[in-house]
Design a protein around this motif. Structure first.
Motif, PDB file in Angstrom:
ATOM      1  N   PHE A   5      43.131  30.293  37.416  1.00 57.75           N
ATOM      2  CA  PHE A   5      43.908  29.159  37.957  1.00 57.75           C
ATOM      3  C   PHE A   5      45.387  29.317  37.598  1.00 57.75           C
ATOM      4  N   THR A   6      46.231  28.607  38.338  1.00 60.05           N
ATOM      5  CA  THR A   6      47.662  28.559  38.000  1.00 60.05           C
ATOM      6  C   THR A   6      48.018  27.135  37.584  1.00 60.05           C
ATOM      7  N   TRP A  11      43.626  28.127  42.732  1.00 62.10           N
ATOM      8  CA  TRP A  11      42.598  28.953  42.091  1.00 62.10           C
ATOM      9  C   TRP A  11      42.576  30.306  42.791  1.00 62.10           C
ATOM     10  N   ILE A  12      42.112  31.306  42.104  1.00 61.21           N
ATOM     11  CA  ILE A  12      42.026  32.649  42.671  1.00 61.21           C
ATOM     12  C   ILE A  12      40.725  33.282  42.190  1.00 61.21           C
ATOM     13  N   ARG A  13      39.889  33.643  43.141  1.00 61.97           N
ATOM     14  CA  ARG A  13      38.571  34.214  42.824  1.00 61.97           C
ATOM     15  C   ARG A  13      38.613  35.696  43.199  1.00 61.97           C
ATOM     16  N   VAL A  21      42.083  32.681  47.631  1.00 64.76           N
ATOM     17  CA  VAL A  21      42.977  31.694  47.013  1.00 64.76           C
ATOM     18  C   VAL A  21      42.778  30.329  47.662  1.00 64.76           C
ATOM     19  N   GLY A  22      42.800  29.302  46.845  1.00 61.70           N
ATOM     20  CA  GLY A  22      42.713  27.936  47.360  1.00 61.70           C
ATOM     21  C   GLY A  22      43.380  26.990  46.384  1.00 61.70           C
ATOM     22  N   ILE A  23      43.235  25.677  46.633  1.00 67.50           N
ATOM     23  CA  ILE A  23      43.779  24.698  45.684  1.00 67.50           C
ATOM     24  C   ILE A  23      42.621  24.008  44.959  1.00 67.50           C
ATOM     25  N   SER A  24      42.910  23.586  43.750  1.00 70.66           N
ATOM     26  CA  SER A  24      41.831  23.075  42.889  1.00 70.66           C
ATOM     27  C   SER A  24      41.359  21.690  43.321  1.00 70.66           C
ATOM     28  N   TRP A  95      38.844  27.211  51.123  1.00 72.88           N
ATOM     29  CA  TRP A  95      39.782  28.261  50.683  1.00 72.88           C
ATOM     30  C   TRP A  95      40.898  28.436  51.703  1.00 72.88           C
ATOM     31  N   PHE A  96      42.047  28.990  51.286  1.00 71.29           N
ATOM     32  CA  PHE A  96      43.208  29.148  52.177  1.00 71.29           C
ATOM     33  C   PHE A  96      43.329  30.563  52.742  1.00 71.29           C
ATOM     34  N   PHE A  97      43.330  31.557  51.850  1.00 75.38           N
ATOM     35  CA  PHE A  97      43.512  32.937  52.341  1.00 75.38           C
ATOM     36  C   PHE A  97      42.935  33.936  51.336  1.00 75.38           C
ATOM     37  N   LYS A  98      42.737  35.156  51.845  1.00 75.89           N
ATOM     38  CA  LYS A  98      42.283  36.260  50.992  1.00 75.89           C
ATOM     39  C   LYS A  98      43.367  37.321  50.976  1.00 75.89           C
TER      40      LYS A  98
END
Lengths: 123, 379
Positions: A5-6, A11-13, A21-24, A95-98
């Motif tokens: 997480f940032t 978040w980043i998996r 990447v997405g938001i928590s 999720w937003f993007f890979k």
């Protein structure tokens, strides 16, 4: 598979050399009803900290930053039709993007899941 | 607007909101409830049922003294002298150049056979400035009282009248849109006005702060009523095409530019005699340089306050003053000021926000039809 997480609530998996990447969940709760999301196109090159995506709630617009550098391999097309996916399943289907990691050593600077969950309780 | 988080004052229902899980934000110098379950759900609840809003941050003033109405007419363009007891009017506090210092509601609360008295509700963020301005420009014979010991609640939505009638029998029957009355309740005076800022039928209730929680609890005990935060209040008033002071209205705008000419009474247009009359009457005759318009924005992304309005050549010809997602329409809508030549319905305009262009077209307001309760044949 590792989850990071940032402090900006992304978040980043990481699976192999590709990161999603997405938001928590905390971020989507703070934003409230999400009505719009714009994700980056495949092929776009992102430096760490770049504006990568936009998310808008009824109240306000927010930027989503690239937690690490890399090349976008896919944007989540489902968000254009149904941005409320981000409210319903922020750390899954929303999720937003890979992106393909440019430098795996950047991951070391991110927060672990346990640290992030503890930290957001203090906000 | 920048808000300091220091010195935030507390409104009478502060604890009541927190106990119901409201998210609180600083606004107009107070901690205010911005949302409970979510803006979208609260917005739609108000459009379909009845929403309870705490608008206690707004200024409640009482003006008394001989010739109050005449004195107010030097500052407001409305027909205050002709306002009958029990009637409410939307009006504007004007500066000497015809700019809008605030928009407000005036109710004639003169008791039968008593001295003339006017109750005024002004915006929360501007109330202290308004009071100073009124005290400076009204003659000394007018007494202005700031009713700081009262809370203000608004019950809005298609089921509001039925709720009010079940709790206060006869009040709904007694009032049409823009009428007010008062009742004794629990040993205190409760003021009712049938008005609001959502476009829905509704009531504003002025209650002593000591009884605010009791009244709020009474209202939400009805299954048709839910507490609603300021977030939904803003999206509701945007859909209703109603200007928000400090955003769509300020000292640089006149009532004519803002499309509020209905607030300039016929007699006042003929006689003038209000602050800024020369400029305002000139704009009424010749047209204003700019007008407030409604915009339907293409796509899904909300375009918000501050976005530029561009002409075909890319020149800035106006600015968005309010904008966002319309929960009722499921699309972005906005209000902007544009050059009058571009204010015609159907005019295609380009908006620019954070370097991105959006297509929009001028559309009549309200975006969502008003549902005020006007009695047949009533003015």
């Amino acid at each position: 598979m590792s989850l990071y997480f940032t402090k900006e609530h992304e978040w980043i998996r990481v699976e192999g050399d590709v990161a999603t990447v997405g938001i928590s969940d905390h971020a989507q709760q703070a934003l409230g009803d999400i009505v719009f999301a714009e994700v980056p196109d495949a092929g776009r090159s992102l430096a760490k900290g770049d504006d990568a995506a936009v998310v808008e709630s009824v109240k306000a617009a927010s930027d989503v930053y690239a937690p690490v550098a890399g090349e976008v391999v896919e944007g989540n097309g489902a968000l254009a039709d149904d941005p409320s996916l981000i409210n319903r399943d922020p750390e899954g289907e929303g999720w937003f993007f890979k992106l393909k990691l440019a430098d795996e050593s950047e991951l070391a600077g991110l927060m672990s899941e346990a640290d992030y969950r503890e930290w957001v309780k203090t906000l | 607007m920048t808000e300091s988080t220091d010195n935030l004052a507390t409104l009478p229902l502060d604890g009541w909101h927190r106990a119901r899980g409201a998210r609180m934000v600083p606004f107009a110098g107070y901690d205010m409830a911005v949302q409970y379950e979510g803006i979208m759900a609260e917005h739609l609840w108000t459009r379909n049922h009845a929403g309870l809003f705490d608008v206690s941050h707004m200024g409640q003033l009482l003006l008394t003294g001989t010739g109050v109405a005449e004195a107010l007419e030097t500052l407001l363009p409305g027909d205050i002298i002709g306002l009958k007891p029990g009637r409410i009017r939307y009006s504007l506090l004007l500066d000497d150049k015809g700019g809008v210092i605030d928009d407000l509601m005036v109710t004639n609360v003169t008791p039968e056979g008593g001295d003339e008295a006017y109750y005024m509700v002004v915006n929360g963020a501007t109330k202290y400035g308004d009071i100073a301005d009124l005290e400076e420009r009204l003659p000394a014979r007018v007494k202005l009282e700031h009713l700081t010991d009262r809370a203000l609640l608004a019950l809005q939505g298609p089921e509001a009248a039925a709720v009010i009638d079940s709790l206060f029998p006869g009040v709904g029957d007694a009032l049409s849109f823009m009428q007010g009355t008062s009742r004794d309740w629990e040993g205190v005076a409760l003021g009712f006005g049938r008005s609001g800022y959502t476009g829905e039928d509704g009531f504003e209730l002025s209650v002593p702060a000591t009884h605010a929680e009791k009244l709020a609890n009474l209202l939400i005990a009805d299954q048709r009523v839910r507490p609603i935060g300021l977030g939904a209040r803003d999206s509701l008033r945007l859909e209703a095409g109603l200007p928000l002071y400090g955003h769509d209205l300020d000292c640089d705008t006149t009532p004519v530019m803002a499309g509020l000419t209905f607030a300039i009474a016929k007699r006042r247009r003929e006689q003038g005699g209000f602050a800024g009359a020369e400029r305002i009457l000139g704009q009424l005759a010749d047209g204003p340089p700019q007008k407030r318009v409604g915009l339907l924005v293409e796509g899904r992304q909300p375009v918000r306050e501050g976005a530029l309005v561009l002409d075909r050549e890319g020149n800035e010809i106006g600015r968005v003053t309010s904008g966002g997602h319309s929960p009722s329409l499921g699309r972005p809508i906005a209000m902007a000021y544009v050059a009058t030549a571009l204010a015609e319905e159907g005019t295609a305009l380009t908006l620019e926000q954070r370097g991105k262009l959006f297509q929009a077209s001028v559309t009549p307001m309200p975006f969502v039809p008003h549902r005020y309760h006007r009695k047949q044949g009533a003015a």
